[in-house]
Write an enzyme that holds these catalytic residues in place. Structure first.
Site, PDB file in Angstrom:
ATOM      1  N   GLU A 140      12.368  18.287  -8.652  1.00 32.12           N
ATOM      2  CA  GLU A 140      11.409  18.761  -7.665  1.00 32.12           C
ATOM      3  C   GLU A 140      10.254  17.765  -7.632  1.00 32.12           C
ATOM      4  O   GLU A 140       9.811  17.279  -8.676  1.00 32.12           O
ATOM      5  CB  GLU A 140      10.879  20.151  -8.060  1.00 32.12           C
ATOM      6  CG  GLU A 140      11.944  21.239  -8.055  1.00 32.12           C
ATOM      7  CD  GLU A 140      12.437  21.569  -6.649  1.00 32.12           C
ATOM      8  OE1 GLU A 140      11.657  21.444  -5.680  1.00 32.12           O
ATOM      9  OE2 GLU A 140      13.620  21.944  -6.524  1.00 32.12           O
ATOM     10  N   THR A 165       8.683  -2.714 -12.761  1.00 27.67           N
ATOM     11  CA  THR A 165       9.150  -4.101 -12.647  1.00 27.67           C
ATOM     12  C   THR A 165       8.491  -4.782 -11.438  1.00 27.67           C
ATOM     13  O   THR A 165       8.393  -6.000 -11.389  1.00 27.67           O
ATOM     14  CB  THR A 165      10.692  -4.148 -12.511  1.00 27.67           C
ATOM     15  OG1 THR A 165      11.111  -3.136 -11.579  1.00 27.67           O
ATOM     16  CG2 THR A 165      11.383  -3.880 -13.836  1.00 27.67           C
ATOM     17  N   GLU A 166       8.018  -3.984 -10.485  1.00 33.27           N
ATOM     18  CA  GLU A 166       7.342  -4.537  -9.302  1.00 33.27           C
ATOM     19  C   GLU A 166       5.869  -4.856  -9.568  1.00 33.27           C
ATOM     20  O   GLU A 166       5.241  -5.602  -8.815  1.00 33.27           O
ATOM     21  CB  GLU A 166       7.447  -3.553  -8.119  1.00 33.27           C
ATOM     22  CG  GLU A 166       8.846  -3.416  -7.521  1.00 33.27           C
ATOM     23  CD  GLU A 166       9.843  -2.699  -8.435  1.00 33.27           C
ATOM     24  OE1 GLU A 166       9.425  -1.795  -9.194  1.00 33.27           O
ATOM     25  OE2 GLU A 166      11.029  -3.059  -8.412  1.00 33.27           O
ATOM     26  N   ASN A 167       5.314  -4.258 -10.623  1.00 32.51           N
ATOM     27  CA  ASN A 167       3.901  -4.504 -10.923  1.00 32.51           C
ATOM     28  C   ASN A 167       3.618  -5.940 -11.361  1.00 32.51           C
ATOM     29  O   ASN A 167       2.457  -6.367 -11.434  1.00 32.51           O
ATOM     30  CB  ASN A 167       3.374  -3.533 -11.983  1.00 32.51           C
ATOM     31  CG  ASN A 167       3.140  -2.128 -11.469  1.00 32.51           C
ATOM     32  OD1 ASN A 167       3.322  -1.142 -12.180  1.00 32.51           O
ATOM     33  ND2 ASN A 167       2.736  -2.001 -10.210  1.00 32.51           N
ATOM     34  N   ARG A 227       6.097   8.430  -2.401  1.00 32.30           N
ATOM     35  CA  ARG A 227       7.249   7.538  -2.513  1.00 32.30           C
ATOM     36  C   ARG A 227       7.888   7.730  -3.878  1.00 32.30           C
ATOM     37  O   ARG A 227       7.249   8.181  -4.816  1.00 32.30           O
ATOM     38  CB  ARG A 227       6.785   6.072  -2.497  1.00 32.30           C
ATOM     39  CG  ARG A 227       6.216   5.555  -1.234  1.00 32.30           C
ATOM     40  CD  ARG A 227       5.915   4.056  -1.402  1.00 32.30           C
ATOM     41  NE  ARG A 227       4.914   3.805  -2.436  1.00 32.30           N
ATOM     42  CZ  ARG A 227       3.613   3.852  -2.217  1.00 32.30           C
ATOM     43  NH1 ARG A 227       3.146   4.131  -1.021  1.00 32.30           N
ATOM     44  NH2 ARG A 227       2.754   3.609  -3.196  1.00 32.30           N
ATOM     45  N   LEU A 228       9.149   7.293  -3.986  1.00 35.44           N
ATOM     46  CA  LEU A 228       9.811   7.296  -5.289  1.00 35.44           C
ATOM     47  C   LEU A 228       9.321   6.125  -6.144  1.00 35.44           C
ATOM     48  O   LEU A 228       9.245   6.211  -7.354  1.00 35.44           O
ATOM     49  CB  LEU A 228      11.326   7.171  -5.132  1.00 35.44           C
ATOM     50  CG  LEU A 228      12.048   8.166  -4.224  1.00 35.44           C
ATOM     51  CD1 LEU A 228      13.548   7.881  -4.267  1.00 35.44           C
ATOM     52  CD2 LEU A 228      11.798   9.581  -4.686  1.00 35.44           C
ATOM     53  N   SER A 229       9.017   5.013  -5.467  1.00 32.78           N
ATOM     54  CA  SER A 229       8.582   3.794  -6.168  1.00 32.78           C
ATOM     55  C   SER A 229       9.490   3.409  -7.328  1.00 32.78           C
ATOM     56  O   SER A 229       9.016   2.980  -8.384  1.00 32.78           O
ATOM     57  CB  SER A 229       7.132   3.923  -6.644  1.00 32.78           C
ATOM     58  OG  SER A 229       6.267   3.940  -5.542  1.00 32.78           O
ATOM     59  N   TRP A 244      -9.789   5.269  -8.484  1.00 32.33           N
ATOM     60  CA  TRP A 244     -10.743   6.039  -9.309  1.00 32.33           C
ATOM     61  C   TRP A 244     -11.898   5.140  -9.722  1.00 32.33           C
ATOM     62  O   TRP A 244     -13.058   5.533  -9.669  1.00 32.33           O
ATOM     63  CB  TRP A 244     -10.002   6.560 -10.547  1.00 32.33           C
ATOM     64  CG  TRP A 244     -10.811   7.390 -11.493  1.00 32.33           C
ATOM     65  CD1 TRP A 244     -10.912   8.758 -11.510  1.00 32.33           C
ATOM     66  CD2 TRP A 244     -11.629   6.905 -12.579  1.00 32.33           C
ATOM     67  NE1 TRP A 244     -11.736   9.155 -12.541  1.00 32.33           N
ATOM     68  CE2 TRP A 244     -12.189   8.042 -13.205  1.00 32.33           C
ATOM     69  CE3 TRP A 244     -11.932   5.639 -13.085  1.00 32.33           C
ATOM     70  CZ2 TRP A 244     -13.035   7.945 -14.311  1.00 32.33           C
ATOM     71  CZ3 TRP A 244     -12.793   5.542 -14.179  1.00 32.33           C
ATOM     72  CH2 TRP A 244     -13.325   6.683 -14.778  1.00 32.33           C
ATOM     73  N   ARG A 251     -11.303  -2.471 -11.763  1.00 34.17           N
ATOM     74  CA  ARG A 251     -10.021  -1.760 -11.811  1.00 34.17           C
ATOM     75  C   ARG A 251      -9.589  -1.437 -13.242  1.00 34.17           C
ATOM     76  O   ARG A 251      -9.035  -0.377 -13.512  1.00 34.17           O
ATOM     77  CB  ARG A 251      -8.924  -2.585 -11.130  1.00 34.17           C
ATOM     78  CG  ARG A 251      -9.064  -2.667  -9.614  1.00 34.17           C
ATOM     79  CD  ARG A 251      -7.939  -3.499  -9.007  1.00 34.17           C
ATOM     80  NE  ARG A 251      -6.631  -2.924  -9.315  1.00 34.17           N
ATOM     81  CZ  ARG A 251      -6.079  -1.929  -8.646  1.00 34.17           C
ATOM     82  NH1 ARG A 251      -6.708  -1.363  -7.644  1.00 34.17           N
ATOM     83  NH2 ARG A 251      -4.884  -1.485  -8.989  1.00 34.17           N
ATOM     84  N   ASP A 254      -0.719   7.057 -10.843  1.00 38.23           N
ATOM     85  CA  ASP A 254      -1.295   6.319  -9.724  1.00 38.23           C
ATOM     86  C   ASP A 254      -2.737   6.723  -9.432  1.00 38.23           C
ATOM     87  O   ASP A 254      -3.096   7.878  -9.616  1.00 38.23           O
ATOM     88  CB  ASP A 254      -0.434   6.538  -8.471  1.00 38.23           C
ATOM     89  CG  ASP A 254      -0.302   5.251  -7.691  1.00 38.23           C
ATOM     90  OD1 ASP A 254      -1.268   4.481  -7.655  1.00 38.23           O
ATOM     91  OD2 ASP A 254       0.775   5.018  -7.136  1.00 38.23           O
TER      92      ASP A 254
END
Ligand code: IPE
Ligand code: MG
Length: 222
Positions: free
Chosen positions: A185, A48-50, A172-174, A7, A15, A2
């Site tokens: 961890e 899959t959300e991207n 987040r786990l995302s 950046w 991007r 991420d």
């Protein structure tokens, strides 16, 4: 991985330049992992959300990924890296599917480190597909065990991850390896992925080494 977009944006770049820098950084982190003896590295490259991103960015990510896999595979192979894909090839462009398949085929006997590329991957979909697969194979789902379900996930018989590193300050786990990382961890750093180099990895491992992993037990029973 991420923070590629941020950046690029702090540098006044598009991007996709951030995605390119982020992709180049995989090699840096992979080499550091080999050096310290990490046996499995999973990079979350496209969820899959991207698919909800602008089409041009998605296309850019796909062609970047195909280019990088084709360019890097011979070298990865020489260095004993086994390339593995977590996720599904549905809706991916043919050249990317071909690049993924040939990298997997060429490197399948390598054992120094496994590089899992999570591309078009989502943890919930991973679980649903595993259960569907078991149902289709005629398995008695009323007798399903955690071990058996775990083996049907995209990670197969690989060990569960010990450490999940989240860059760019997210917490987040995302939808990343949500089953497999149940006892991992977590480590979060504000550093953007393209800047997450060897020193940052060592720092994350140092932090990890200081954790007491109890897996539900009390500390003095370990
Ligand atoms: C890389 O970073 C993630 C993917 C390749 C999908 P982002 O694109 O999420 O970067 P930010 O969050 O906008 O900085
Ligand atoms: Mg992001």
């Amino acid at each position: 991985m991420d923070g590629n977009g941020r950046w690029a944006s702090v540098r006044g770049l598009p991007r996709l330049a951030g995605h390119r820098a982020g992709t180049d950084n995989i090699r840096v982190v992979l080499e550091a992992c080999v050096e310290v003896g990490v046996r499995y590295l999973t990079i979350y490259a496209f969820s899959t959300e991207n698919w909800r991103r602008p089409r041009a960015e998605i296309r850019g990510l796909f062609s970047l990924m195909a280019e990088v896999i084709e360019r890097e595979t011979p070298d990865l192979h020489r260095n004993g890296v086994r390339v593995n894909h977590l996720g599904w090839t549905d809706n991916l462009p043919d050249n990317l599917i071909a690049a993924i398949r040939s990298a997997i085929r060429l490197t399948r006997r390598n054992r120094r480190i496994t590089l899992n590329v999570a591309f078009n991957y989502g943890g919930r979909a991973d679980i649903v597909r595993a259960v569907r697969g078991l149902a289709l194979s005629g398995s008695d789902l009323s007798a399903l065990t955690e071990t058996r379900l775990g083996q049907r996930l995209a990670t197969g018989r690989q060990p569960d991850p010990d450490l999940v590193i989240r860059t760019a300050g997210e917490m987040r786990l995302s939808n990343f390896l949500i089953w497999q990382a149940a006892y991992a961890e977590y480590y979060s750093t504000p550093v953007f992925w393209p800047d997450f180099g060897r020193a940052e990895l060592i720092e994350a491992l140092r932090a990890y080494a200081q954790r007491t992993r109890k897996f539900g037990r009390v500390a003095d029973a370990i």
